[in-house]
Design an enzyme around this catalytic site. Sequence first.
Site, PDB file in Angstrom:
ATOM      1  CB  THR A 113      -0.887   0.054   1.267  1.00 63.96           C
ATOM      2  OG1 THR A 113      -0.041   0.347   2.385  1.00 63.96           O
ATOM      3  CG2 THR A 113      -1.635  -1.242   1.495  1.00 63.96           C
ATOM      4  CG  ASP A 114      -0.175   4.887  -1.853  1.00 59.84           C
ATOM      5  OD1 ASP A 114       0.434   4.120  -2.653  1.00 59.84           O
ATOM      6  OD2 ASP A 114      -1.099   5.641  -2.198  1.00 59.84           O
ATOM      7  CB  CYS A 115       0.741   3.897   4.658  1.00 60.85           C
ATOM      8  SG  CYS A 115      -0.736   2.886   4.529  1.00 60.85           S
ATOM      9  CE1 TYR A 116       2.391  -0.308   8.140  1.00 55.16           C
ATOM     10  CE2 TYR A 116       0.107  -0.071   7.387  1.00 55.16           C
ATOM     11  CZ  TYR A 116       1.052  -0.028   8.401  1.00 55.16           C
ATOM     12  OH  TYR A 116       0.667   0.278   9.673  1.00 55.16           O
TER      13      TYR A 116
END
Lengths: 386, 139
Positions: A128-131
């Site tokens: 994901t964008d954050c992970y």
Amino acid sequence: MAKTFDEINEKIKDGKVVVLTAEEFKDLVEEKGVAQAAKEVDVVTTGTFSPMCSSGAFINFGHSDPPIRMNRIWLNDVPAYGGLAAVDTYIGATELSETQGFEYGGAHVIQDLIDGKKIKLRAESYGTDCYPRKEITTYITLDDLNQAYLFNPRNAYQNYNAATNSSDRILYTYMGTLLPQYGNVTYCTSGELSPLLNDPELRTIGIGTRIFIGGAQGYVAWEGTQFVRNKEVIRDGVIQYSGVTLAVVGDMKQMSSRFIRAASYEKYGTTLFVGIGIPIPVLDEDMAKFLAVRNRDIYTQVVDYSVPSRSRPVLRKVSYEELRSGTIELNGKKVPTAPLSSLRKAREIAQVLKEMMLKGEFLLQEPIQKLPEDRRFNPLKEREVK
Amino acid sequence: MQLQKIKLFMYFPPEKTDKPITYRLVKDYDLMFNILQAQIQPNKKGRLMAELEGTAENIEKGLQYLKEQGVQYRIFNKNIIWHEEKCVHCGACTAVCPSRALSMDRNEWKLTFDHSKCLICELCVKACPLNAMDVNIFL
Ligand code: SF4
Ligand code: SF4
């Protein structure tokens, strides 16, 4: 004269408490009577060491750099749950290794962690964008983990069926290996030492009760799954189903494989032997009466496991005293019995817990809430799916 | 000539333990005789765990000789090991043991293993959930 939890705790702190194991207490009652035993003794310790499939652990791994939102997770090739937050998981005792099958499962991962062994962690993610990270393979140990605690949804069954097999073939079950044509009978509780048989009305055991679990001090968290309690649950003197059960929690970092052990049953799968001890305060004479119960007064029923149905035929009612004698009579023949739950370990646990209390290291915790009064055991209704 | 090796338990009746049976096996049948474990006392039933080596024909003859002498024997190439450190004394193995080599001590509720009764059927190896029973196969 009645005692309270607080009064007994004061005695524990002052080193003046009188504690006996359940077996010792029963002997004392036989010698001196209920009233005298209730006066002399403050706490009775119970114990059980049985295979309990409904067991598992919550784990938090901490974050890697760059971080990953793990959504498929394996510990030593045993799948763990990936549906929690990024680096949280739950590993169940009966989950099997994808490479070793029945030989190794979630229970073994739990024991290996407790034994301080290195465990291979492998995880995948969609990113994901954050992970952003998509996969990781590394080794972890119990010390590295932020949290690792057992949360067992169903432990410490009050009672359990004894098993036999009328068919012509050998059966491999969670009740052990059952020999053909009533070749043996297996049973699986510690009888008069078992916690919930000593407090059948749950006067002292409820949510928040402090317990000994796997060597750690843990708690009763909730009613166990398949908790059954109602007016009809005792039929013909036998507690039906498994009776009441407990959901329990305890810190793995304080546990020892002396009191918790992975197991693997032939052609059945893996499970976890969980050592549980519960101290029961002798609040008054009524409590002492419950605690005085002996194996000859505790019954279960012998069930034929060769019938593949939810309601298997019951062959007879049997006391734990008879089961423990080594043989029981079935259809006019003597059939050998074998335990599956370790009485020796159950005794060891009751003894260790007693010593902890005598040393002032283990205090009673009064339940903060009673367990439910009325629970039934509902079957799964199958509805047509279009 | 191809030599063969077997391991066996021999049970001597009390009156036979002093007699030079083993000597005859070596002498008359040209067998190599290697004692692995012995429990022989005068006038008591004796047990010998031994290894025999020789031609197939001579081994056959030697065993025949043992029979004639009233010596019971059991041939094996493995034994059962109980890893006590792994054992939790649950008793699951006693459910399947046909010879009662495995039984529970009903005071201590501790497993006891009487090797002399073991038939090496291996049922306990599968039945033990802790992997505490093992087969040891000799080469
Ligand atoms: S089944 Fe295994 S753990 Fe249980 S008593 Fe037998 S050897 Fe010990
Ligand atoms: S191998 Fe067979 S006879 Fe020997 S101890 Fe195991 S179950 Fe019993």
